[in-house]
Design an enzyme around this catalytic site. Structure first.
Site, mmCIF file in Angstrom:
data_model
loop_
_atom_site.group_PDB
_atom_site.id
_atom_site.type_symbol
_atom_site.label_atom_id
_atom_site.label_comp_id
_atom_site.label_asym_id
_atom_site.label_seq_id
_atom_site.Cartn_x
_atom_site.Cartn_y
_atom_site.Cartn_z
ATOM 1 N N ASP A 159 10.500 -49.419 -50.546
ATOM 2 C CA ASP A 159 10.204 -48.093 -50.000
ATOM 3 C C ASP A 159 11.365 -47.154 -50.345
ATOM 4 O O ASP A 159 12.529 -47.475 -50.083
ATOM 5 C CB ASP A 159 10.022 -48.166 -48.483
ATOM 6 C CG ASP A 159 9.399 -46.890 -47.935
ATOM 7 O OD1 ASP A 159 8.154 -46.812 -47.920
ATOM 8 O OD2 ASP A 159 10.157 -45.987 -47.536
ATOM 9 N N ASP A 198 6.350 -36.427 -57.905
ATOM 10 C CA ASP A 198 5.487 -37.257 -58.754
ATOM 11 C C ASP A 198 6.258 -37.812 -59.940
ATOM 12 O O ASP A 198 6.082 -38.973 -60.330
ATOM 13 C CB ASP A 198 4.294 -36.437 -59.247
ATOM 14 C CG ASP A 198 3.288 -36.150 -58.146
ATOM 15 O OD1 ASP A 198 3.396 -36.771 -57.072
ATOM 16 O OD2 ASP A 198 2.395 -35.298 -58.358
ATOM 17 N N GLU A 206 5.291 -43.480 -51.191
ATOM 18 C CA GLU A 206 6.504 -43.849 -51.920
ATOM 19 C C GLU A 206 6.806 -45.333 -51.781
ATOM 20 O O GLU A 206 7.944 -45.760 -51.928
ATOM 21 C CB GLU A 206 7.697 -43.013 -51.437
ATOM 22 C CG GLU A 206 8.094 -43.246 -49.995
ATOM 23 C CD GLU A 206 7.390 -42.314 -49.012
ATOM 24 O OE1 GLU A 206 7.958 -42.080 -47.933
ATOM 25 O OE2 GLU A 206 6.286 -41.822 -49.320
#
Length: 380
Positions: free
Chosen positions: A264, A281, A307
């Site tokens: 993460d 992105d 994410e």
């Protein structure tokens, strides 16, 4: 025992890299491929029979599929049974073969309608037996033209192979179909004074239907399935892709350890808020490329959402810890973000399987975040 691995800074030169050629097709689902590369990936990609059966069961479609298959078997029994009552029907030993095929088709239909869904091995045996019986019945048919046309029954088994088994099994079925067509064509030429045009027409028709149609359909379905299992932004597999490829690592016949890393990105919301979602992105795409390059050969790399990424590999605890540490350092070296990684390791026969492994690694990841991020924590 819980363990936390602090991350040290490192340069690009001391980060171990795995050659791109060692990457399995499943880990880079949307990698740029040539035409032949796509066909090669299709040929090598395993079809998880158990996953497919479970998916049909979840969607309450397994009973419907069972009904279709049983109806196909009953239709085959009806076709061969009607042939017994035809004026030009089989005689002598040929009639005995036809009776046997009819009885077998009835049993086959009843077993699909009332019995349990077969295992992968039993499924192959049932359908391979159906192939042999169809060809035997057609070769025994006294009317050669009718026997050749009756080979269309191989479409039933071909359709099943296309749905439930991989391309290699389907190609074997196609080869069997072609051999059957050629054998009946030779008999047709031998018994009908060599009408070459008629024989060529029969060969081309049967070959197109029994041997060429289903590989093309299977390839098309595979492309669509891969698209459904792929994250469009990063080109990695999505969460469904993880289940498709990794669930087969668990079970009675599986062996060896399996590790799962939940990755993460730390404070990723700040990237979106300060630089914009387009920059976010691009950061996700760079992290995806970093994961592809740094994970061990044979690993399955997934973007599970937002994410968060998941890496699954067949590694024991020590090797998995080293691999997770490399990932953490590699992401930090990219410069844009850091990552908190939760690591869990289990055996393939452990209770809970993939879902339990995901839960444990997720818990360890949150512990890494609470400890400040940019580190690896291992589940107890």
């Amino acid at each position: 025992m819980q363990m936390s691995v602090e991350v040290r800074e490192s340069s690009d030169t001391d980060r171990p890299r795995f050659p791109a050629t060692e990457r399995p097709p499943v880990a880079t689902a949307a990698a740029t491929l040539t035409v032949w590369g796509t066909v090669r990936a299709w040929w090598r990609d395993p079809l998880d029979y158990r996953w497919l059966v479970r998916t049909l069961e979840k969607r309450a479609a397994l009973h419907t599929m069972r009904g279709f298959i049983a109806a196909a078997g009953a239709t085959l029994a009806l076709i061969t049974g009607l042939n017994l009552f035809s004026a030009a029907g089989p005689q002598g030993w040929v009639r005995q073969v036809t009776v046997f095929n009819t009885a077998t088709a009835v049993v086959w239909a009843v077993s699909w309608a009332l019995g349990p869904w077969p295992s992968e091995r039993r499924s192959l045996v049932l359908m391979a037996g159906a192939d042999v019986l169809v060809t035997a019945g057609c070769l025994a048919e006294s009317c050669r033209l009718f026997g050749a046309l009756s080979l269309m029954q191989l479409v039933v088994t071909g359709g099943y192979f296309a749905m439930f088994h991989g391309p290699r099994v389907l190609v074997l079925h196609g080869g069997w179909s072609l051999v059957s067509v050629l054998a009946l064509t030779w008999l047709l030429l031998h018994d009908h004074t060599g009408d070459t045009a008629e024989a060529a027409s029969v060969v081309l028709t049967m070959a197109a239907v029994t041997a060429m149609l289903f590989p093309a359909l299977h390839f098309c379905c595979w492309v669509l399935r891969m698209d459904a299992l792929t994250d469009p932004l990063t080109g990695l597999l999505n969460r469904r892709g993880l289940d498709y490829y990794v669930s087969s690592w668990f079970g009675p016949r599986a062996h060896g350890p399996v590790c799962l890393m939940t990755v993460d990105l730390d404070r990723f919301k700040r990237v979106n808020d300060t630089l914009g979602h387009a920059a976010g992105d691009r950061a996700l795409a760079r992290v995806a490329s970093c994961l592809r390059a740094t994970t061990p050969a044979g690993a399955v790399v997934v973007r599970s959402g937002g994410e968060e990424f998941i890496v699954a590999a067949r590694l024991a605890a020590a090797a998995a810890t080293a691999a997770a540490d490399r990932l953490c350092r590699a992401i930090e070296a990219e410069g844009a973000v850091t990552a908190s990684i939760g690591l869990a390791v289990t055996t393939t026969t452990a209770a809970g399987g993939l879902d339990d492994l995901v839960r444990r690694s997720d818990t360890a990841m949150y512990r890494a975040k609470r400890s400040g991020g940019n580190r690896v924590c291992m589940a107890g």
